[in-house]
Each structure stands twice: as C-alpha cells, then as structure tokens.
Design an enzyme around this catalytic site. Structure first.
Site, PDB file in Angstrom:
ATOM      1  N   PRO A   1      -7.661 -12.487  -8.213  1.00 44.50           N
ATOM      2  CA  PRO A   1      -6.494 -12.704  -9.087  1.00 44.50           C
ATOM      3  C   PRO A   1      -5.235 -12.043  -8.520  1.00 44.50           C
ATOM      4  CG  PRO A   1      -8.378 -11.878 -10.335  1.00 44.50           C
ATOM      5  CD  PRO A   1      -8.717 -11.748  -8.887  1.00 44.50           C
ATOM      6  N   GLU A   2      -4.142 -12.785  -8.519  1.00 46.46           N
ATOM      7  CA  GLU A   2      -2.860 -12.285  -8.028  1.00 46.46           C
ATOM      8  C   GLU A   2      -1.877 -12.251  -9.197  1.00 46.46           C
ATOM      9  OE1 GLU A   2      -1.679 -14.350  -4.387  1.00 46.46           O
ATOM     10  OE2 GLU A   2      -3.758 -14.881  -3.989  1.00 46.46           O
TER      11      GLU A   2
ATOM     12  N   ARG B   1     -18.862  -8.870  -9.484  1.00 48.15           N
ATOM     13  CA  ARG B   1     -19.091  -8.092  -8.266  1.00 48.15           C
ATOM     14  C   ARG B   1     -18.691  -6.628  -8.375  1.00 48.15           C
ATOM     15  NH1 ARG B   1     -16.961 -11.405  -3.279  1.00 48.15           N
ATOM     16  NH2 ARG B   1     -17.867  -9.615  -2.218  1.00 48.15           N
TER      17      ARG B   1
ATOM     18  N   ARG C   1       9.957  -4.083  10.894  1.00 48.16           N
ATOM     19  CA  ARG C   1       8.498  -4.099  10.699  1.00 48.16           C
ATOM     20  C   ARG C   1       7.795  -4.858  11.814  1.00 48.16           C
ATOM     21  NH1 ARG C   1       6.330  -0.190   7.779  1.00 48.16           N
ATOM     22  NH2 ARG C   1       7.966   0.476   6.348  1.00 48.16           N
TER      23      ARG C   1
END
Ligand SMILES: [Zn+2]
Length: 273
Positions: A2-3, A108, A154
């Site tokens: 889930p995001e 899980r 970055r």
C-alpha cells in the site's frame, strides 16, 4: 504494498466510522510480530477509554489521534489491512463505543501497530500532494522549487530516489513507475541530472498519478483492500506497472521490466529517456 493513495483511501473510509468514539477494549492475541515498542497488554491499557478525535495520514502511516494527545499509528507494511469487518488474518481488534469495532489484519506481518504518548516525529520528506491536500502540520509543501532542491546533486537513480521516504513521503513502487512513464523519464536516470523541464513534468506526473490513485480508491495488484474489504480500481488504469512485454500505450513498443534496488521497475525504453 500500500502506498499513499491506498492509505489515504483507508483514512477516508475510517474517519467517519471511528470519529468521536471511545476505544472500549483491544484484543491483540497473535500480534507480537506487529506490535512495535509495546506489549499486547500495554497497548490494551494505553488505549482503553481513549476517544478518537481525528484520523490522519503522513506518508504511508495512518494516525489515529486521540483526545488525550496520544496517537495510535498503523503502517500497513506489505499486506496489512485496516478493516471494518474481520477477515481471517486479524491480529488486533479495536472495540469501540456504540458497538463498532475495527481490525488490523496482516497475512505476512510486515505491518506495524505503534503507540505514542504525543504526536510522533516522522523522518519523512514532503507530502507530494501538499498543500492541496490536508495533511498534518509537520510536512513541507511539495512545490516544484522544493522538488528541485531535494534532487540537486543526488547521485543515485531517480527510481530509487522516489522510493526513499526521507526524500518524498508516500510514493512506492507502483506510483513511481507510473509517474516516470508519464513524465517520459527513464528510471535509471541519475536523480541530480533532471533538467528544470523534466523536474516540472515529473512533479506534475507524481501529483497526477497519486490523485488519480485516490480517486479510483487505490491499486489492488495483490493484497490491498479498502476498509470495507473491497479491491481498489486503479489497477485497471496503470500504464506501465505489471505490463512487461505488453505494448506501450504511447508508442506500441514493448514495456520492459528491470530490477532496481531489488524492486521490479516497469518502463518504456522508447518513451522514457
Ligand atoms: Zn513507449
């Protein structure tokens, strides 16, 4: 996993269901692996009699704000669910006043249930939908300027950058692949190499896929369910994720799958540069 859109969908489902109700009892019988920093007994004692004042979200964390200032925080991990009716993987049951209950279920057990005396400090980057979407006060606004600052210098690739919660909160594997496709940016590009136009495109694409994900109540490619136990609808609208070998919707060439940081990444080598 889930995001942001999935957690936000659950937040919106849960808030009217629990608001103003007191937690009468907590049953955490098989929950040792999901309780973090607190025992089952400790959680029961800490939450008993507490009234739920608000349900918030920060990144992928679901925050139940209690009238006392304490917070119950849930992270769904890989397969966690917050449900209004139990399924067979329930680990923690929260019994509320007025005869209602809600459940934390996890197949899980990578999910987490946590308790904080005061509002927790999350080590997270800005909220991608702020300021257009209401989020707790700790998050910076995600402006194009802020995005450019965060990307500057970055060295890692942009796909891994998007998944790093300390740079940007709430984005995971599915929405990162989708946003990069819509922005036409290859996932292996160095994060610091994006030019201003690409940064603008990716900023727009991120907000768009996350907003659409919320609109269609999340993506159910595997275990995700909303608080009513139903599947989401965004899996039918994905453009690259889980489409290896299928035709790209833009150029008709094959969608490719590569592994970046042990995660499957889907992209179109012709449309994404
Ligand atoms: Zn293409």
């Amino acid at each position: 996993m889930p995001e942001l859109p999935e957690v936000e969908t659950i937040r919106r489902d849960m808030e009217p269901y629990v608001l103003g109700r007191a937690i009468k009892a907590v049953k955490a019988l098989r929950a040792r692996n999901v309780l973090k920093g607190i025992s089952a007994k400790g959680l029961q004692k800490a939450l008993k009699g507490q009234k739920i004042e608000k349900v918030e979200r920060r990144g992928k964390f679901l925050i139940f704000k209690l009238a006392s200032g304490n917070c119950l925080v849930i992270h769904l991990g890989m397969t966690g669910r917050v449900l209004k009716a139990p399924d067979r993987f329930v680990k923690v049951t929260f019994m509320l006043s007025g005869g209602r209950s809600f459940y934390f279920s996890d197949i899980r057990m990578f999910g987490k249930v946590m308790f904080f005396r005061s509002y927790p400090t999350f080590k997270l980057g800005p909220e991608p939908l702020a300021p257009h979407q209401m989020v707790p006060g700790q998050a910076d606004d995600f402006t194009v300027t802020r995005f450019a600052e965060l990307l500057k210098g970055r060295g890692g690739n942009i796909k891994a950058w998007l998944l790093n919660q300390r740079f940007l909160a709430g984005v995971g594997n599915i929405y990162a692949s989708e946003a990069l496709f819509r922005a036409g940016i290859a996932p292996r590009r160095r994060a610091g190499s994006l030019n201003p136009q690409e940064i603008l495109k990716l900023h727009r694409a991120l907000r768009r896929v996350l907003s659409e994900g919320i609109k269609y109540r999340g993506t159910s490619v595997s275990d995700y369910r909303d608080a009513g136990g139903r599947v989401g609808g965004y899996q039918h609208r994905l453009r690259v994720y889980d489409r290896e070998g299928k035709r790209c919707y833009k150029c008709k060439g094959p969608v490719k799958k590569i592994i970046i940081g042990q995660r499957s990444t889907y992209f179109c080598p012709r449309c994404q540069r």
